[in-house]
Design a protein around this motif. Structure first.
Motif, PDB file in Angstrom:
ATOM      1  N   HIS A  69      -3.548  53.599  23.321  1.00 54.17           N
ATOM      2  CA  HIS A  69      -3.789  53.632  24.941  1.00 54.17           C
ATOM      3  C   HIS A  69      -4.556  52.360  25.256  1.00 54.17           C
ATOM      4  O   HIS A  69      -4.087  51.822  26.397  1.00 54.17           O
ATOM      5  CB  HIS A  69      -4.435  54.989  25.307  1.00 54.17           C
ATOM      6  N   ASP A  70      -5.586  52.110  24.789  1.00 54.11           N
ATOM      7  CA  ASP A  70      -6.465  51.194  25.031  1.00 54.11           C
ATOM      8  C   ASP A  70      -5.725  49.812  24.869  1.00 54.11           C
ATOM      9  O   ASP A  70      -6.030  48.728  25.933  1.00 54.11           O
ATOM     10  CB  ASP A  70      -7.795  51.008  24.123  1.00 54.11           C
ATOM     11  N   ALA A  71      -4.955  49.542  24.143  1.00 58.98           N
ATOM     12  CA  ALA A  71      -4.054  48.495  23.957  1.00 58.98           C
ATOM     13  C   ALA A  71      -3.133  48.158  25.071  1.00 58.98           C
ATOM     14  O   ALA A  71      -2.749  46.949  25.479  1.00 58.98           O
ATOM     15  CB  ALA A  71      -3.468  48.321  22.408  1.00 58.98           C
ATOM     16  N   SER A  72      -2.449  49.184  25.334  1.00 62.26           N
ATOM     17  CA  SER A  72      -1.781  49.245  26.510  1.00 62.26           C
ATOM     18  C   SER A  72      -2.142  48.827  27.808  1.00 62.26           C
ATOM     19  O   SER A  72      -1.799  48.040  28.439  1.00 62.26           O
ATOM     20  CB  SER A  72      -0.844  50.563  26.549  1.00 62.26           C
ATOM     21  N   VAL A  73      -3.551  49.399  28.010  1.00 64.08           N
ATOM     22  CA  VAL A  73      -4.290  49.094  29.221  1.00 64.08           C
ATOM     23  C   VAL A  73      -4.594  47.632  29.142  1.00 64.08           C
ATOM     24  O   VAL A  73      -4.652  46.899  30.155  1.00 64.08           O
ATOM     25  CB  VAL A  73      -5.506  49.894  29.217  1.00 64.08           C
ATOM     26  N   ALA A  74      -4.935  47.045  27.932  1.00 70.77           N
ATOM     27  CA  ALA A  74      -5.371  45.528  27.831  1.00 70.77           C
ATOM     28  C   ALA A  74      -4.110  44.849  28.029  1.00 70.77           C
ATOM     29  O   ALA A  74      -4.126  43.737  28.770  1.00 70.77           O
ATOM     30  CB  ALA A  74      -5.868  45.082  26.497  1.00 70.77           C
ATOM     31  N   ALA A  75      -2.959  45.141  27.771  1.00 68.18           N
ATOM     32  CA  ALA A  75      -1.563  44.487  28.035  1.00 68.18           C
ATOM     33  C   ALA A  75      -1.269  44.559  29.487  1.00 68.18           C
ATOM     34  O   ALA A  75      -0.900  43.443  30.045  1.00 68.18           O
ATOM     35  CB  ALA A  75      -0.698  45.046  27.108  1.00 68.18           C
ATOM     36  N   HIS A  76      -1.710  45.756  30.174  1.00 69.46           N
ATOM     37  CA  HIS A  76      -1.357  46.029  31.482  1.00 69.46           C
ATOM     38  C   HIS A  76      -2.363  44.696  32.273  1.00 69.46           C
ATOM     39  O   HIS A  76      -1.553  44.082  33.430  1.00 69.46           O
ATOM     40  CB  HIS A  76      -1.706  47.115  32.118  1.00 69.46           C
ATOM     41  N   ILE A  77      -3.443  44.466  32.035  1.00 67.88           N
ATOM     42  CA  ILE A  77      -4.413  43.731  32.894  1.00 67.88           C
ATOM     43  C   ILE A  77      -3.974  42.347  32.385  1.00 67.88           C
ATOM     44  O   ILE A  77      -4.030  41.369  33.182  1.00 67.88           O
ATOM     45  CB  ILE A  77      -5.864  44.033  32.389  1.00 67.88           C
ATOM     46  N   ALA A  78      -3.723  41.994  31.011  1.00 68.17           N
ATOM     47  CA  ALA A  78      -3.217  40.598  30.888  1.00 68.17           C
ATOM     48  C   ALA A  78      -2.085  40.279  31.544  1.00 68.17           C
ATOM     49  O   ALA A  78      -1.947  39.094  32.010  1.00 68.17           O
ATOM     50  CB  ALA A  78      -3.121  40.738  29.273  1.00 68.17           C
ATOM     51  N   LYS A  79      -1.136  41.151  31.904  1.00 62.79           N
ATOM     52  CA  LYS A  79       0.064  41.038  32.429  1.00 62.79           C
ATOM     53  C   LYS A  79      -0.285  40.539  33.917  1.00 62.79           C
ATOM     54  O   LYS A  79       0.500  39.683  34.473  1.00 62.79           O
ATOM     55  CB  LYS A  79       1.029  41.960  32.336  1.00 62.79           C
ATOM     56  N   ARG A  80      -1.197  41.446  34.562  1.00 67.84           N
ATOM     57  CA  ARG A  80      -1.538  41.001  35.920  1.00 67.84           C
ATOM     58  C   ARG A  80      -2.210  39.655  36.052  1.00 67.84           C
ATOM     59  O   ARG A  80      -1.794  38.719  36.893  1.00 67.84           O
ATOM     60  CB  ARG A  80      -2.763  42.332  36.173  1.00 67.84           C
ATOM     61  N   ASP A  81      -2.997  39.380  35.040  1.00 70.43           N
ATOM     62  CA  ASP A  81      -3.597  37.980  35.035  1.00 70.43           C
ATOM     63  C   ASP A  81      -2.486  36.847  35.003  1.00 70.43           C
ATOM     64  O   ASP A  81      -2.534  35.849  35.405  1.00 70.43           O
ATOM     65  CB  ASP A  81      -4.505  37.891  33.871  1.00 70.43           C
ATOM     66  N   ALA A  82      -1.588  37.140  34.027  1.00 71.49           N
ATOM     67  CA  ALA A  82      -0.619  36.099  33.737  1.00 71.49           C
ATOM     68  C   ALA A  82       0.453  36.093  35.207  1.00 71.49           C
ATOM     69  O   ALA A  82       0.699  34.851  35.544  1.00 71.49           O
ATOM     70  CB  ALA A  82       0.207  36.523  32.669  1.00 71.49           C
TER      71      ALA A  82
END
Length: 350
Positions: free
Chosen positions: A299-312
């Motif tokens: 779950h935490d990894a998917s949250v990090a991926a979500h935030i990274a996608k926003r930043d990108a």
């Protein structure tokens, strides 16, 4: 009504990783016993998290069988023949941003079924929850963060509001639609299924008998929500909406962004916190899921991926422009704004 019903939730997902555990835990709290997920083209860990949940016996996870772009209908066609669906007493087809808010009894699906008189189908009207001017994604329950919606009796100037449906196994099914089932074309009048709204009243006749190609999927919401409403969090935070747009359309460069979808669902006129009754049980169940195996880490990894996608996305000018446009967009749905202009109640430059 016995609480030992087998109820399966069927849904399609793509890059919904941060929101999966809340949706699963919530539905477990209201009595869903089984889940069938179809996923496609995920790059945020959604599929990995679902596989881990499947190994623990919480869900069934399949790759979406669609060969074209009609992912949902192809999945629903496949779901009809799956054993886990055929073995259920009831089938609930919904999306991961939709939460049944049940107002009767112990606030479970069983209580809703009992209140409605155990019909063969119950259709619940949407209530679209606005963005609440929340910009940043937060890893906490969506149903806790977003508390304002349109007047639930009316949406975009229309009295009829779309529904999603809970379907009993003995429904004379022709095929599942995303919003409602369709019965076999030669069902005799006296053998038509019993079908109620969220107040236990018979659904309107035109809705009941609608068949392809009309496919009516809405009816008036006023008076239809005494026992349950379907809270729909289509926007969530501005961050998450940007990511959602990337998921749905990865080629926005050099093309104008249409904010109609956002504006139609971002009317904050009404405050409704009634679904917060579920929060204590929901948070307890989410923590229980996170504590099993590697679920919390995934779950935490998917949250990090979500935030990274926003930043990108925000490194791209078209997404920065989209962000600015949504920040300043009118909170009146386009249809209502035009109606006010036509009545002379809103200035043209407003």
């Amino acid at each position: 009504m016995a609480n030992d019903l087998k109820i399966i939730a069927v849904t399609c997902v793509k890059n919904e990783g941060p929101f999966l555990l809340e949706w699963i835990a919530f539905h477990q709290c209201i009595g869903v016993t089984d889940f069938l997920f179809y996923s496609n083209d995920c790059d945020d860990g959604t599929d990995t998290l679902l596989d881990a949940l499947a190994e623990l016996g919480h869900v069934t996870h399949l790759t979406n069988p669609a060969e074209g772009r009609n992912y949902q209908m192809e999945a629903l066609k496949d779901a009809k023949g799956q054993n886990v669906v055929q073995d259920a007493d009831w089938v609930w087809i919904a999306d991961v941003d939709e939460f049944p808010n049940i107002h009767v009894g112990d606030h479970s699906f069983a209580a809703l079924i009992d209140a409605c008189g155990d019909p063969q189908t119950i259709s619940l009207n949407f209530q679209f929850f606005a963005n609440n001017d929340i910009e940043a994604f937060e890893d906490r329950p969506v149903i806790e963060q977003f508390t304002r919606s349109h007047n639930p009796d009316m949406w975009c100037g229309e009295a009829a509001v779309e529904v999603k449906s809970l379907v009993r196994q003995d429904f004379p099914l022709h095929y599942f639609g995303a919003h409602r089932p369709f019965f076999k074309p030669k069902v005799k009048k006296k053998q038509r299924p019993s079908w109620t709204d969220g107040s236990g009243r018979d659904v309107p006749h035109r809705f009941l008998v609608a068949a392809n190609p009309r496919r009516i999927r809405r009816f008036p919401a006023a008076g239809s929500r005494a026992f349950a409403t379907l809270n729909h969090y289509a926007l969530r935070s501005l961050d998450s909406y940007l990511v959602k747009n990337d998921r749905g359309d990865v080629n926005r460069e050099n093309r104008a962004f249409d904010d109609t979808y956002w504006r139609e669902r971002n009317d904050p006129a009404w405050e409704d916190t009634s679904i917060h009754r579920y929060l204590p049980a929901l948070k307890k169940q989410m923590n229980k899921l996170k504590a099993q195996s590697n679920i919390g880490a995934l779950h935490d990894a998917s949250v990090a991926a979500h935030i990274a996608k926003r930043d990108a996305l925000l490194t791209r000018p078209e997404y920065r422009d989209m962000q600015k446009q949504l920040r300043k967009a009118s909170k009146l749905p386009p249809q209502e704004e035009q109606m006010l202009r036509d009545l002379g109640l809103l200035e043209e430059n407003a």
